[in-house]
Design an enzyme around this catalytic site. Structure first.
Site, mmCIF file in Angstrom:
data_model
loop_
_atom_site.group_PDB
_atom_site.id
_atom_site.type_symbol
_atom_site.label_atom_id
_atom_site.label_comp_id
_atom_site.label_asym_id
_atom_site.label_seq_id
_atom_site.Cartn_x
_atom_site.Cartn_y
_atom_site.Cartn_z
ATOM 1 N N TYR A 256 -7.301 7.084 2.673
ATOM 2 C CA TYR A 256 -5.986 6.459 2.555
ATOM 3 C C TYR A 256 -5.958 5.751 1.206
ATOM 4 C CZ TYR A 256 -5.117 7.626 7.385
ATOM 5 O OH TYR A 256 -4.918 8.324 8.556
ATOM 6 N N THR A 257 -5.340 6.419 0.229
ATOM 7 C CA THR A 257 -5.411 5.952 -1.149
ATOM 8 C C THR A 257 -4.736 4.612 -1.353
ATOM 9 O OG1 THR A 257 -3.406 7.205 -1.672
ATOM 10 C CG2 THR A 257 -5.514 8.293 -2.043
ATOM 11 N N CYS A 258 -3.734 4.284 -0.522
ATOM 12 C CA CYS A 258 -3.031 3.020 -0.719
ATOM 13 C C CYS A 258 -3.930 1.830 -0.411
ATOM 14 C CB CYS A 258 -1.760 2.971 0.126
ATOM 15 S SG CYS A 258 -1.991 3.437 1.849
ATOM 16 N N PHE A 259 -5.027 2.042 0.329
ATOM 17 C CA PHE A 259 -5.958 0.959 0.645
ATOM 18 C C PHE A 259 -7.351 1.192 0.051
ATOM 19 C CE2 PHE A 259 -3.020 1.279 4.337
ATOM 20 C CZ PHE A 259 -2.342 0.093 4.137
ATOM 21 N N GLY B 297 0.811 -1.214 0.000
ATOM 22 C CA GLY B 297 0.000 0.000 0.000
ATOM 23 C C GLY B 297 0.841 1.258 0.000
#
Length: 601
Positions: free
Chosen positions: A567-570, A296
């Site tokens: 939270y863009t990574c998730f 992520g």
């Protein structure tokens, strides 16, 4: 379908209730089956439905005639077998009739019927690595018949009948031939079969037109069936190929630490880290003074680094001077700026880092929020050894529409003073005359794409090649359009109904869940685009559809004054339980229009 009940096994408590470990996933919605009850195929194939999807499909087909459906399936297989067993000259005549004489509606209905039957059968095909999928001759005859129909579909785009002034184009879109059911199949097993037979593969159009058609192991491969294969399945096979190569080279992960802010420090740190990657090796990045690690965080690093690279300039520390990238608002794409020679080593290093970044995005399965013209992906594939088609005026038109239009007018000009009327600013411009117009334009287009921007383009292409030059899967089974979609997704408005299929909304009561989806549905296309960008750092649709966006929404207290955070990574959206839909809409619009979305607090 047979009803199955989990009598023993582990379970755990979630916000929504008890989740049972059935070790099954629904073949309709793709979600893990976490209820004690589910439904499995009565014929023994590995097809499972959750209760909700089973009920929906039961309602959908309750008025259908099951026996008629079975008859239609068998009849289609017999027709396909008969067509493929006919002599080669009869098959070719059949293609000509379908291409030029059959009414369009009849042709569309035939394609739809055959594709639907094949799509329904593919989920029953046992496709494990130890299975001989070629044994199911009925299915592969259907596939062969679809390839005959594809030949007929493309023929009006390649041949002009007597009396016609121009080519007609394909009869139906290629998307009509896609077998979506392939997404339920085992991509790892298919990749292993392809690896076993890849040296014997021939184009499917050639196989179905040969003197005697046979279902061979080299034909019974999903991957070689062209547009019949969903891009999402091809992407999963590519992931399997890349993972295998990473294991084979036995090279450790290359770790680096970069500052998140300011953009200048992030840009320099990212460029330095990526410059260390000169072979097939996965980069693992984390941010200074942050504990986050893993895929992520790496995806967030790639997104932030790409954004920083695209704003770089040619001066000291890549801050002052001319922009390295030229953005065209008409085509909405980036291309290399025309920079004065010689290009500094620092600028060349950054262009190479951009190419490495694209390769790392493939290795990490990351979508990038960047828009290059399609021709750049053709150049990337050609640089690693793929047999990409020669670039022409159509490619130039996607980048410089007015220039391409002028060259087209040059080709149609019949005067002897063509060199004076259409002066071309390039080293061979003085050679243009009325007798060499076509050859001259062809050479100019090739020069424009390979020489005019060589000092910027070569390090960019080299960076991509240094990482992925050994990937023969990418060289042979992915075209430029597919590579663009794998890296950047598909430019298409957000479909909220599709988004709901695999979204998880946890911690809210039923009433607020309904409010959440109704507010999201009420946004206009631009607001929906900003929402997708806010929660994922990319506003494009995943190649397999919006249902695979995999949005997660979690409750984060109760406070009307706070904005949603992401939270863009998730692909995770955190938000309070607002007091009303009006408050939620106001706070959501404020968040998606005034923030970037990277872990906003």
């Amino acid at each position: 379908m047979e009803k199955k009940i989990l009598t023993s096994g582990a379970c755990h408590l979630t916000i929504s209730g008890i989740a049972y470990h059935t070790k099954r996933a629904c073949d309709n919605c793709d979600r893990p089956i976490e209820d004690r009850v589910w439904f499995a195929c009565a014929e023994g194939c590995e097809v499972d439905f959750c209760c909700q999807c089973h009920e929906h499909l039961q309602t959908l087909f309750e008025t259908g005639d099951g026996q008629r459906a079975v008859w239609a399936s068998r009849f289609a297989a017999q027709v396909a077998q008969r067509a493929l067993q006919a002599p080669a000259e009869e098959r070719q005549a059949f293609i000509d009739i379908l291409a030029f004489d059959w009414p369009l509606q009849m042709f569309q209905d035939l394609v739809r019927a055959l594709a639907d039957v094949a799509d329904a059968q593919v989920v029953h095909l046992q496709d494990g690595a130890d299975m001989d999928v070629a044994a199911d001759a009925d299915f592969w005859h259907l596939v062969g018949f679809l390839q005959l129909l594809r030949c007929a579909n493309q023929k009006p785009a390649k041949e002009r009948r007597f009396g016609e002034l121009m080519l007609r184009g394909p009869r139906v879109p290629e998307s009509h031939f896609v077998l979506g059911g392939l997404d339920k199949c085992d991509a790892q097993a298919e990749w292993e079969r392809w690896k076993r037979y890849k040296d014997h593969v021939r184009p499917p159009e050639e196989v179905v037109l040969q003197a005697e058609f046979q279902v061979s192991g080299a034909f019974a491969l999903f991957l070689v069936q062209g547009p019949l294969v969903p891009l999402s399945f091809r992407e999963r096979c590519l992931e399997a190929d890349l993972e295998d190569r990473l294991v084979q080279v036995k090279r450790p992960v290359l770790s680096c630490q970069v500052p998140r802010r300011p953009p200048r420090s992030l840009r320099l740190g990212a460029a330095k880290a990526l410059s260390r990657v000169d072979q097939l090796k996965r980069l693992e990045a984390h941010f200074t003074r942050e504990r986050g690690r893993g895929l992520g965080v790496m995806r967030e690093f790639l997104a932030l680094a790409m954004e920083a690279f695209m704003s770089a300039k040619s001066g000291k520390n890549l801050e002052e001077g001319q922009a390295l990238w030229d953005y065209d608002p008409n085509t909405r794409t980036f291309w290399f700026s025309e920079l004065p020679a010689p290009l500094s080593a620092q600028c060349q290093s950054l262009f190479r880092a951009c190419g490495v970044l694209l390769a790392q995005a493939l290795l990490n399965g990351t979508r990038l929020q960047v828009s290059f013209p399609p021709l750049l992906y053709s150049l990337l594939l050609r640089h690693i050894g793929a047999s990409a088609p020669r670039l022409g005026l159509t490619d130039l038109a996607s980048l410089r529409p007015s220039l391409a239009k002028g060259l087209q007018e040059l080709l149609q000009y019949e005067g002897s003073d063509v060199g004076e009327v259409f002066p071309l600013d390039w080293p061979r411009g003085h050679e243009l005359c009325s007798s060499n117009r076509a050859e001259h334009v062809e050479a100019f287009v090739e020069w424009f794409f390979t020489e005019k921007f060589r000092s910027q383009l070569k390090p960019f292409l080299d960076g991509f090649k240094d990482v992925l030059h050994s990937c023969d899967f990418l060289q042979t089974l992915v075209n430029a359009s597919q590579l663009e979609q794998i890296l950047c997704g598909v430019e298409e408005p957000l479909d909220v109904q599709q988004l709901k299929v695999k979204a998880r909304v946890e911690g809210f009561d039923h009433d607020f869940k309904e409010i959440f989806w109704s507010v999201l549905e009420s946004l206009d296309d631009e607001q929906k685009r900003r929402f997708a960008l806010f929660v994922s750092a990319c506003d494009r649709r995943p190649p397999e559809g919006w249902q695979h966006f995999e949005l997660q929404v979690q409750r984060n207290g109760e406070d009307d004054d706070r904005l949603p955070t992401a939270y863009t990574c998730f692909t995770l959206l955190l938000m309070p339980r607002y007091s009303s839909g009006e408050v939620f809409r106001e706070r959501l619009l404020a968040a998606i229009t005034e923030t970037e979305g990277f872990g906003l607090s």
